[in-house]
Enzyme design. Structure first.
Site, PDB file in Angstrom:
ATOM      1  NE  ARG A 154      -3.407  -0.085   2.766  1.00 63.70           N
ATOM      2  CZ  ARG A 154      -4.587   0.118   2.213  1.00 63.70           C
ATOM      3  NH1 ARG A 154      -5.120  -0.783   1.438  1.00 63.70           N
ATOM      4  NH2 ARG A 154      -5.242   1.227   2.438  1.00 63.70           N
ATOM      5  CG  ASP A 169      -3.583   7.466   4.390  1.00 58.37           C
ATOM      6  OD1 ASP A 169      -4.302   6.566   4.869  1.00 58.37           O
ATOM      7  OD2 ASP A 169      -2.625   7.249   3.653  1.00 58.37           O
TER       8      ASP A 169
END
Ligand code: 4HQ
Length: 251
Positions: A154, A169
């Protein structure tokens, strides 16, 4: 990024190479994946990869030689900087910061132990770093390796299309995610918060940040202690706490 696996159960890794974001990263050549089976690197005639521990005791250990040969083979194939990692409960706990450091390494070789573990001399002579995924015992290092690979993928640039802003995030700012909703608007009499339906992006941004702070405060206060909040964040969290205590009194 290249990831090489040393494992006697290479098929287990289908779980990440054949599904989801990790599959896509491999397809798009953002991640290159190798697997070397120690069983193919034995010199003994019966392809033994395990043996009894000196001093006695239950269970078997992985022999040094096949693992060493497999690692050396991997090292020859991969060019550039390398790190050989052994997954073990003895290692440093895997977390966001560790992943951020690992992402800068071009080649990672993950050694997956089975049985009661590996010969100590392999750790001394070949392993650069020991990593643990948590304080519990797995029956092999493969699942731990897959957790590391899944979570590191990721971070590879280009893997996630929706590059979230650093405030949104989760873990980039050290906070938990804010709550999210999709259609329909009402489920089991629970409504989607009105603010998300108004389309005021500035208000939505601050609402989400406030929820992130509030949730972290309720569910993971340990995370909150690790970060320094901005004045805006402090105010938002105070607002959250006040509303929380008011709703508590009402109940
Ligand atoms: N094992 N984090 C024993 C783990 C483990 C963990 C892997 C079990 C190695 C020999 N690995 N084998 N926890 O429990 O990474």
């Amino acid at each position: 990024m290249n990831i090489g696996i040393i494992s006697i159960f290479p098929e287990m890794f289908n779980a990440i190479t054949k599904f989801g974001i990790t599959k896509k990263a491999i397809k798009n050549k953002l991640l290159k994946f190798y697997c070397w089976n120690p069983r193919k690197f034995t010199n003994s005639k019966n392809f033994n990869i395990d043996d009894r521990p000196y001093g006695g005791g239950p269970g078997m250990l992985m022999k040094m030689e096949p693992l060493q040969n497999a690692i050396n083979y991997g090292k020859k194939i991969l060019s550039g900087n390398k790190k050989i990692i052994y997954l073990t409960p003895q290692g440093k706990k895997l977390n966001f910061n560790k992943l951020k450091k690992l992402i800068n390494i071009k080649n990672i070789i993950l050694v997956c132990g089975r049985y009661e573990g590996i010969d100590e001399r392999l750790i001394i002579s070949e392993i650069d770093e020991e990593i643990s995924i948590g304080d519990y015992i797995l029956s092999g290092g493969e699942l731990a390796a897959m957790i590391l690979i899944d979570s590191i993928t990721r971070f590879i640039p280009g893997v996630l299309q929706h590059k979230l802003s650093s405030v949104e995030d989760s873990f980039e700012n050290g906070l938990l995610d804010y709550p999210s909703y999709t259609r329909p608007r009402v489920i089991n009499k629970i409504h989607v918060p009105n603010i998300l339906l108004n389309g005021n992006h500035k208000k939505i941004y601050y609402w989400r940040l406030k929820q992130s702070l509030g949730r972290t405060w309720i569910k993971r206060p340990d995370l909150l202690k690790k970060i320094k909040l901005t004045n805006i964040q402090k105010n938002l969290l105070n607002e959250f706490k006040n509303e929380y205590f008011i709703s508590y009194k009402e109940k």
